[in-house]
Design a protein around this motif. Structure first.
Motif, PDB file in Angstrom:
ATOM      1  N   LEU A 198       0.804  -1.217   0.000  1.00 42.37           N
ATOM      2  CA  LEU A 198       0.000   0.000   0.000  1.00 42.37           C
ATOM      3  C   LEU A 198       0.841   1.274   0.000  1.00 42.37           C
ATOM      4  N   GLY A 199       2.146   1.130  -0.137  1.00 38.03           N
ATOM      5  CA  GLY A 199       3.032   2.287  -0.088  1.00 38.03           C
ATOM      6  C   GLY A 199       2.729   3.340  -1.130  1.00 38.03           C
ATOM      7  N   ASP A 200       2.496   2.934  -2.378  1.00 34.82           N
ATOM      8  CA  ASP A 200       2.221   3.917  -3.424  1.00 34.82           C
ATOM      9  C   ASP A 200       0.927   4.680  -3.128  1.00 34.82           C
ATOM     10  N   CYS A 201      -0.059   3.992  -2.625  1.00 32.54           N
ATOM     11  CA  CYS A 201      -1.315   4.635  -2.223  1.00 32.54           C
ATOM     12  C   CYS A 201      -1.031   5.737  -1.205  1.00 32.54           C
ATOM     13  N   LEU A 255      18.643  -7.214 -19.292  1.00 31.06           N
ATOM     14  CA  LEU A 255      17.396  -6.958 -20.001  1.00 31.06           C
ATOM     15  C   LEU A 255      16.301  -7.963 -19.650  1.00 31.06           C
ATOM     16  N   ALA A 256      16.636  -9.238 -19.598  1.00 32.45           N
ATOM     17  CA  ALA A 256      15.630 -10.265 -19.321  1.00 32.45           C
ATOM     18  C   ALA A 256      15.004 -10.058 -17.935  1.00 32.45           C
ATOM     19  N   TYR A 257      15.835  -9.763 -16.959  1.00 35.74           N
ATOM     20  CA  TYR A 257      15.327  -9.522 -15.607  1.00 35.74           C
ATOM     21  C   TYR A 257      14.426  -8.289 -15.584  1.00 35.74           C
ATOM     22  N   GLY A 258      14.846  -7.245 -16.260  1.00 30.81           N
ATOM     23  CA  GLY A 258      14.056  -6.023 -16.308  1.00 30.81           C
ATOM     24  C   GLY A 258      12.693  -6.246 -16.924  1.00 30.81           C
ATOM     25  N   ILE A 259      12.661  -6.960 -18.034  1.00 27.83           N
ATOM     26  CA  ILE A 259      11.382  -7.235 -18.702  1.00 27.83           C
ATOM     27  C   ILE A 259      10.509  -8.149 -17.848  1.00 27.83           C
ATOM     28  N   ALA A 260      11.116  -9.115 -17.188  1.00 28.03           N
ATOM     29  CA  ALA A 260      10.352 -10.042 -16.341  1.00 28.03           C
ATOM     30  C   ALA A 260       9.693  -9.329 -15.160  1.00 28.03           C
ATOM     31  N   GLY A 261      10.259  -8.209 -14.732  1.00 29.92           N
ATOM     32  CA  GLY A 261       9.706  -7.485 -13.589  1.00 29.92           C
ATOM     33  C   GLY A 261       8.584  -6.517 -13.929  1.00 29.92           C
ATOM     34  N   ILE A 262       8.334  -6.305 -15.223  1.00 25.65           N
ATOM     35  CA  ILE A 262       7.315  -5.334 -15.625  1.00 25.65           C
ATOM     36  C   ILE A 262       5.930  -5.660 -15.072  1.00 25.65           C
ATOM     37  N   PRO A 263       5.440  -6.894 -15.176  1.00 27.33           N
ATOM     38  CA  PRO A 263       4.090  -7.160 -14.640  1.00 27.33           C
ATOM     39  C   PRO A 263       3.952  -6.847 -13.145  1.00 27.33           C
ATOM     40  N   SER A 264       4.975  -7.130 -12.367  1.00 27.95           N
ATOM     41  CA  SER A 264       4.902  -6.869 -10.927  1.00 27.95           C
ATOM     42  C   SER A 264       4.832  -5.376 -10.615  1.00 27.95           C
ATOM     43  N   ILE A 265       5.675  -4.582 -11.270  1.00 26.53           N
ATOM     44  CA  ILE A 265       5.670  -3.145 -10.973  1.00 26.53           C
ATOM     45  C   ILE A 265       4.400  -2.486 -11.510  1.00 26.53           C
ATOM     46  N   VAL A 266       3.896  -2.981 -12.621  1.00 23.78           N
ATOM     47  CA  VAL A 266       2.635  -2.448 -13.150  1.00 23.78           C
ATOM     48  C   VAL A 266       1.488  -2.783 -12.187  1.00 23.78           C
ATOM     49  N   MET A 267       1.448  -4.013 -11.693  1.00 24.46           N
ATOM     50  CA  MET A 267       0.406  -4.423 -10.745  1.00 24.46           C
ATOM     51  C   MET A 267       0.497  -3.612  -9.456  1.00 24.46           C
ATOM     52  N   GLN A 268       1.706  -3.381  -8.972  1.00 20.44           N
ATOM     53  CA  GLN A 268       1.892  -2.575  -7.767  1.00 20.44           C
ATOM     54  C   GLN A 268       1.367  -1.159  -7.979  1.00 20.44           C
ATOM     55  N   THR A 269       1.660  -0.589  -9.131  1.00 21.75           N
ATOM     56  CA  THR A 269       1.224   0.771  -9.437  1.00 21.75           C
ATOM     57  C   THR A 269      -0.297   0.844  -9.558  1.00 21.75           C
ATOM     58  N   ILE A 270      -0.886  -0.099 -10.254  1.00 21.51           N
ATOM     59  CA  ILE A 270      -2.344  -0.129 -10.402  1.00 21.51           C
ATOM     60  C   ILE A 270      -3.011  -0.279  -9.037  1.00 21.51           C
ATOM     61  N   ASN A 271      -2.504  -1.193  -8.225  1.00 27.87           N
ATOM     62  CA  ASN A 271      -3.063  -1.376  -6.882  1.00 27.87           C
ATOM     63  C   ASN A 271      -2.970  -0.087  -6.069  1.00 27.87           C
ATOM     64  N   GLY A 272      -1.850   0.607  -6.147  1.00 28.98           N
ATOM     65  CA  GLY A 272      -1.691   1.856  -5.413  1.00 28.98           C
ATOM     66  C   GLY A 272      -2.714   2.894  -5.823  1.00 28.98           C
ATOM     67  N   ILE A 273      -2.971   3.003  -7.123  1.00 30.85           N
ATOM     68  CA  ILE A 273      -3.928   3.985  -7.613  1.00 30.85           C
ATOM     69  C   ILE A 273      -5.359   3.593  -7.248  1.00 30.85           C
ATOM     70  N   VAL A 274      -5.682   2.314  -7.377  1.00 30.46           N
ATOM     71  CA  VAL A 274      -7.035   1.853  -7.019  1.00 30.46           C
ATOM     72  C   VAL A 274      -7.290   2.058  -5.526  1.00 30.46           C
ATOM     73  N   PHE A 275      -6.339   1.647  -4.694  1.00 31.06           N
ATOM     74  CA  PHE A 275      -6.506   1.851  -3.248  1.00 31.06           C
ATOM     75  C   PHE A 275      -6.588   3.340  -2.911  1.00 31.06           C
ATOM     76  N   LEU A 276      -5.831   4.173  -3.615  1.00 34.89           N
ATOM     77  CA  LEU A 276      -5.909   5.613  -3.403  1.00 34.89           C
ATOM     78  C   LEU A 276      -7.309   6.128  -3.702  1.00 34.89           C
ATOM     79  N   CYS A 277      -7.884   5.695  -4.810  1.00 31.52           N
ATOM     80  CA  CYS A 277      -9.237   6.145  -5.177  1.00 31.52           C
ATOM     81  C   CYS A 277     -10.244   5.771  -4.093  1.00 31.52           C
TER      82      CYS A 277
END
Length: 169
Positions: free
Chosen positions: A37-40, A129-151
């Motif tokens: 919930l940090g981003d929120c 590069l492979a590690y960076g690309i593999a982490g995209i879904p997690s950081i996107v999900m974290q960001t979306i969760n932060g915005i939804v919880f903020l709302c």
């Protein structure tokens, strides 16, 4: 030290502590890791404290969580990435679109996108590069969760009148 300076320092420190708790203690499992919930709370800090102090509180709380959580190599990048994310949101709220009703949501989305780009770039730089690309879904999900919880949090705090009172404190 002026009374208002002490009050501002206290509010900033308390918001940093809330961000820390939101990251360090509140972990929500997702595929390939967890979100928090940090981003929120970082975004909420911008709404309550303003761009500069809210961004600073978010950056300090998130970096402290990395240090105490055993992710020391992330502390400095996290400090700057979270600061930039929050500052972008604050610019939408205070400078770019101050009279638009939902400016804070647009600011959070744009700031969150920048967070995703910056964390991915750091991952690619440090781990490949492979590690960076593999982490995209997690950081996107974290960001979306932060915005939804903020709302949700803003809706509840606004409906109850607490948002106005917290800003006035």
């Amino acid at each position: 030290m002026k009374d208002s300076s002490s009050k501002n320092l206290t509010k900033t420190a308390m918001m940093a502590a809330i961000v820390f708790v939101g990251i360090y203690l509140i972990k929500i499992p997702i595929p390939n890791g967890y979100t928090h919930l940090g981003d929120c709370f970082i975004f909420l800090g911008v709404l309550l404290l303003g761009t500069k102090r809210g961004s600073l509180a978010g950056a300090i709380g998130a970096a402290a969580s990395d240090v105490l959580g055993g992710y020391m190599h992330w502390a400095v990048p996290t400090f700057f990435i979270k600061y930039i994310m929050a500052y972008i949101m604050g610019m939408f709220v205070e400078k770019l679109m101050p009279h638009v009703k939902w400016n804070w949501i647009l600011g959070a989305v744009i700031g969150g996108l920048m967070q995703c780009v910056l964390y991915t770039a750091f991952d690619c730089f440090m781990f490949g590069l492979a590690y960076g690309i593999a982490g995209i879904p997690s950081i996107v999900m974290q960001t979306i969760n932060g915005i939804v919880f903020l709302c949700v949090l803003v809706a509840v705090l606004s409906k109850s009148g607490a948002m106005r009172k917290l800003k006035e404190m």
